[in-house]
Write an enzyme that holds these catalytic residues in place. Sequence first.
Site, PDB file in Angstrom:
ATOM      1  CE  LYS A 194      35.285  68.984  65.069  1.00 56.23           C
ATOM      2  NZ  LYS A 194      35.729  68.433  66.365  1.00 56.23           N
ATOM      3  NE  ARG A 212      35.826  60.751  67.165  1.00 59.23           N
ATOM      4  CZ  ARG A 212      36.555  60.304  68.182  1.00 59.23           C
ATOM      5  NH1 ARG A 212      36.529  59.017  68.506  1.00 59.23           N
ATOM      6  NH2 ARG A 212      37.320  61.121  68.866  1.00 59.23           N
ATOM      7  CE  LYS A 238      32.977  70.368  73.232  1.00 57.13           C
ATOM      8  NZ  LYS A 238      33.984  69.331  73.536  1.00 57.13           N
TER       9      LYS A 238
HETATM   10  N1  BES Z   1      35.960  69.824  69.391  1.00 58.58           N
HETATM   11  C1  BES Z   1      36.279  68.830  70.344  1.00 58.58           C
HETATM   12  C2  BES Z   1      37.766  68.645  70.559  1.00 58.58           C
HETATM   13  C3  BES Z   1      38.507  69.797  71.204  1.00 58.58           C
HETATM   14  C4  BES Z   1      38.614  69.862  72.573  1.00 58.58           C
HETATM   15  C5  BES Z   1      39.135  70.739  70.438  1.00 58.58           C
HETATM   16  C6  BES Z   1      39.318  70.892  73.165  1.00 58.58           C
HETATM   17  C7  BES Z   1      39.844  71.775  71.023  1.00 58.58           C
HETATM   18  C8  BES Z   1      39.931  71.852  72.385  1.00 58.58           C
HETATM   19  C9  BES Z   1      35.715  67.473  69.915  1.00 58.58           C
HETATM   20  O1  BES Z   1      34.588  67.485  69.134  1.00 58.58           O
HETATM   21  C10 BES Z   1      35.400  66.736  71.163  1.00 58.58           C
HETATM   22  O2  BES Z   1      34.609  67.201  71.912  1.00 58.58           O
HETATM   23  N2  BES Z   1      36.040  65.603  71.362  1.00 58.58           N
HETATM   24  C11 BES Z   1      35.840  64.803  72.499  1.00 58.58           C
HETATM   25  C12 BES Z   1      35.990  63.382  72.064  1.00 58.58           C
HETATM   26  C13 BES Z   1      35.558  62.377  73.077  1.00 58.58           C
HETATM   27  C14 BES Z   1      34.072  62.482  73.337  1.00 58.58           C
HETATM   28  C15 BES Z   1      35.921  61.018  72.565  1.00 58.58           C
HETATM   29  C16 BES Z   1      36.888  65.172  73.553  1.00 58.58           C
HETATM   30  O3  BES Z   1      38.003  65.531  73.183  1.00 58.58           O
HETATM   31  O4  BES Z   1      36.557  65.137  74.740  1.00 58.58           O
HETATM   32 ZN    ZN Z   2      32.766  67.587  70.270  1.00 54.51          ZN
HETATM   33 ZN    ZN Z   3      34.326  69.226  67.968  1.00 57.63          ZN
END
Ligand code: BES
Ligand code: ZN
Ligand code: ZN
Length: 488
Positions: free
Chosen positions: A251, A337, A263
């Site tokens: 990724k 994903r 975010k």
């Molecule tokens: N890059 C983030 C995951 C992440 C979060 C990595 C904190 C390192 C530290 C990923 O793309 C993401 O935002 N995932 C979401 C998924 C959700 C929307 C199902 C998450 O973890 O909130």
């Molecule tokens: Zn994300």
């Molecule tokens: Zn991410």
Amino acid sequence: MVVMTTPKVNFSKSTPAISKNTAVIIGVETAGKSIKLTKSRFDSLLPKDLALDSLGISAELGKVAKLPGPKGAVIALVGLGDKISTDSLREATGAAVRELGSLAELIVDLPTKNFEQLLAIFEGALLGNYEFLSYKPKATARALKAITIIGEKPTAKSLREIEFLAQAVKACRDLVNHPANELYPEVMVNQAKKEIKNLPIKLKVWDEKQLVAEGLGGIHAVGKGSNRPPRLVKLEYKPTRAKKSIALVGKGITFDTGGLSLKPAESMVGMKYDMTGAAAVMQALVAIAKHGLKIRATAWLCLAENMPSGGATRPNDVIRIRNGKTVEVLNTDAEGRLVLADGLSMASEEKPDYIVDVATLTGAATIALGNRYAGLMGDDALVKRISEAAKEVGELVWPMPLPQELRPLLNSDIADIANVKIGNRAGGMLVGGIFLREFVGSENHTPAWAHLDIAGPANNDGAAYGYTPKGATGVMVRTLVNLAKSLV
Ligand code: BES
Ligand code: ZN
Ligand code: ZN
């Protein structure tokens, strides 16, 4: 990129001279309820009846205490933990070298049982000697010029291999530490081109037009909100007489704002680390090629910047992944994903024996496992091999299930699958894995597959420990190379 000076490391069976600007590193081990210093050839330098406890010295792994020695030298006592092992020697040496870098010379005199442990000391020394100085080169207090490890010199080949690994880990850390204003998909492509010069690695790039033309709708959908267009990179190492093949898929979100599912400000900090998977697989492939391992290996870097804009993917948009499956995007922040779906599909088309993907995929991974363990999911046999490969190099992974009953959560009314279940936070890391599995394999070939969620250990936002600095850790590079070794 500012390149740190690398100290010369040599091995010595005799007792080197000490002087001002030298530290001698000696171990502290536990002895029943008490502690004691490990035997060293510098015992005579130490005051007799040293009251370790009163001096606040402990055997806590990687804890360094400094005492004055003769001729202005420093005696550094480093904790070796509950039990002396290959791992504790690697960690303790890493901590000592990290903390004592303002001295010109270090002499490491720790107890070893075999060459493996001597090599772990060498590896810890290299990994602990790291600083990211691109943006404040003058800030360094490091003056380290030479490290002498007390013990018999291991073979040149084994030392060179450790050097390849340490270089790969540090190059991964450098890439990841770079901020997103200077490191975006095209820059990653250029870095990959630089890295493979003089190596038997071929590189192929898909630009934004080719991504669309070739049906890579996941990478395109994530990248299209950014002024910096997305890329897919394939790195290929194909030695003659290789029997097995492995594909590594990373990724590579150079910054993750969340996209239109933006975010909150605080969660966005740190999202430059979201390309760690791509950096790790790139550097693992470079190290595999340098080792000359007899395994066919490819690295797929799924590169995009996830930004909100008038051109960005919206919630409810339906996209088509390379393998033909349609995805309803319900949350644009579950973008990893989507890019990996294309990467896994492309990797699958080549019918490799093994596919391993590496991703900072879910915040849920840190809720489940904290910040030091990577979540490991996938086919049992491969999960077992990766666990063993990680254990051998001292990296932390933890097996997690992929419960099939979670799959219906991702049912979509209008597409083959949705990228999230809105309102569902339970088992977020597992749901990520369940989604990815849909894009592994093709009609007539099912590779062994495993998924590493490194959202926790990719970066260290606490204090440095052992050989692990603050910031990017370079985690999983050594595990991946060791895995490739074990599969040859
Ligand atoms: N890059 C983030 C995951 C992440 C979060 C990595 C904190 C390192 C530290 C990923 O793309 C993401 O935002 N995932 C979401 C998924 C959700 C929307 C199902 C998450 O973890 O909130
Ligand atoms: Zn994300
Ligand atoms: Zn991410």
